[in-house]
Design an enzyme around this catalytic site. Sequence first.
Site, PDB file in Angstrom:
ATOM      1  N   HIS A   1       0.841  -1.218   0.000  1.00 32.46           N
ATOM      2  CA  HIS A   1       0.000   0.000   0.000  1.00 32.46           C
ATOM      3  C   HIS A   1       0.868   1.257   0.000  1.00 32.46           C
ATOM      4  O   HIS A   1       0.430   2.302   0.476  1.00 32.46           O
ATOM      5  CB  HIS A   1      -0.949   0.052   1.211  1.00 32.46           C
TER       6      HIS A   1
ATOM      7  N   SER B   1      14.585  21.119 -17.073  1.00 33.05           N
ATOM      8  CA  SER B   1      13.407  21.954 -17.281  1.00 33.05           C
ATOM      9  C   SER B   1      13.834  23.235 -17.981  1.00 33.05           C
ATOM     10  O   SER B   1      14.926  23.743 -17.748  1.00 33.05           O
ATOM     11  CB  SER B   1      12.777  22.284 -15.928  1.00 33.05           C
TER      12      SER B   1
ATOM     13  N   LYS C   1      15.967  21.576 -11.949  1.00 34.69           N
ATOM     14  CA  LYS C   1      15.283  20.292 -12.128  1.00 34.69           C
ATOM     15  C   LYS C   1      16.131  19.252 -12.853  1.00 34.69           C
ATOM     16  O   LYS C   1      16.783  19.542 -13.856  1.00 34.69           O
ATOM     17  CB  LYS C   1      13.979  20.484 -12.937  1.00 34.69           C
TER      18      LYS C   1
ATOM     19  N   GLU D   1       9.194   8.204 -17.009  1.00 30.01           N
ATOM     20  CA  GLU D   1       7.800   8.611 -17.249  1.00 30.01           C
ATOM     21  C   GLU D   1       7.334   8.162 -18.629  1.00 30.01           C
ATOM     22  O   GLU D   1       6.185   7.738 -18.809  1.00 30.01           O
ATOM     23  CB  GLU D   1       7.675  10.129 -17.096  1.00 30.01           C
TER      24      GLU D   1
END
Length: 479
Positions: free
Chosen positions: A173, A294, A300, A307
């Site tokens: 979980h 970025s 970043k 992704e």
Amino acid sequence: MSVPDPPRDAAPPAPPERPKAWGGVFEQATDERVERFSESVSFDRRLADDDIDGSIAHAAMLAAQGLIGADEAARIRAALEEIRAEIRAGTFEFTIAKEDIHLHVESALTARLGDSGRRLHTARSRNDQVATDLRLWCRRSIDLVDAAAAALQRAFLGLAEREADLVIPGYTHLRRAQPVLAAHQLLAWCEKLDRDRQRLADCRRRVNVLPLGSGALAGTSLPIDREQVRAALGFEATAANSLDAASDRDFACELAFVIALMGVHLSQWAEEWIIWSTEEFGFLRLPENFCTGSSIMPQKINPDVLELVRGKSARAIGNLQALLVLLKGLPTAYNRDLQEDKEPLFDSVDTILAVLGVAAPLVAGTAFARERVAASIDRGHLDATSLMEALIAAGTPQRTAHETVGKLVRRAMRRGVALDDLSDEEFSADCAEWNASLRSALGASRAVGRMASFGSTAPARVADQIKAWQRRLSTDGGG
Ligand code: ARG
């Protein structure tokens, strides 16, 4: 009252002089809009090699059966190799006036050889031809995907070897649950990929069946030898029903499914590593050359590759859906809908190869932030289950031990400490059976060290698994 004839000058203008594509029964050439709408050569040119391999095998069989001359088969073979070389070199001219790759290859052959070229399509239809080409293409693709999956397994194994003794929190979980070896969790991906590879191998058996010789739907009255073609093309079996073989694409669905499921596994992996590499978790250091920046936030370093691995699985799932829906309403035998099978299938294979191709080096370049992991490993009472099992081993019923350790965890939570920080008096207050030797069950590392069962995260078991994977992945390249 009768309907008057339309006035003569209302007749449509004569179509411009264009060659007819479909032979004697047609009086008109195909409308250009139809050509553009129905062509498949813009994408099925990828089948060129398979189409040529199939034609060479077919021509050799026709010659052996006396349906064409032996010299013709030799010339057909040589000319097809020339055509293959032109296509590979990019000098072959494609046009939507010839619908698909099959017609391109055949007409280029006829342009070279005249009547010998015109004999190649003896006892053959594009329906059994395209089914054969696509099966050959799937077979090649399966082998490429399998090799790429093996390379990713090797990358996971390599990282497991490098991190063999590192204990990390295991989660259920997404909450801290029990400690595990990092290697154990890494080898979990080897297992999933192994089953994906087994599914590929299983799918390959059903792909590896020869449709050629089925004709359009009914077979042929000509004396062909399908066994010769089967052997020449390396198929394991010859399709026994011409109607079925020329038209089903269940093998394409299977491959799309295997790829979709592999995509789901890789998506889960990507999600896990995205989480593990956040500042908040800080378990992993991703290789910087597999991260992106970025355009506005200078600090970043983003996990875009992971992704995209996660995102691209959506395409693989969508492609499977497209294939299933494509087939579901078709009556027996070839229908032109089947031409729509190729783009989703090609995309699934391209996508999974791209994903696997980037996943393996990303894994190989990743390291665990061992100090970060070690600094937080004793948070979250990962050793509670270990203590409970120690009590059970000493004779306490499981439900009682569960209740007792729950109370001890509550006590530690109130004080904001780990279980091992409680005093013997505190333990004894909730646990009548408490004795100091039970402390050997506490602490994440000791909890892992006490594991024993086959398949568990016990260090000795994981070491065995690492050895087993080394053997499997070094011999045949895979499981
Ligand atoms: N381009 C077609 C396809 O991909 C080849 C088979 C066409 N057969 C036919 N009878 N129209 O399915």
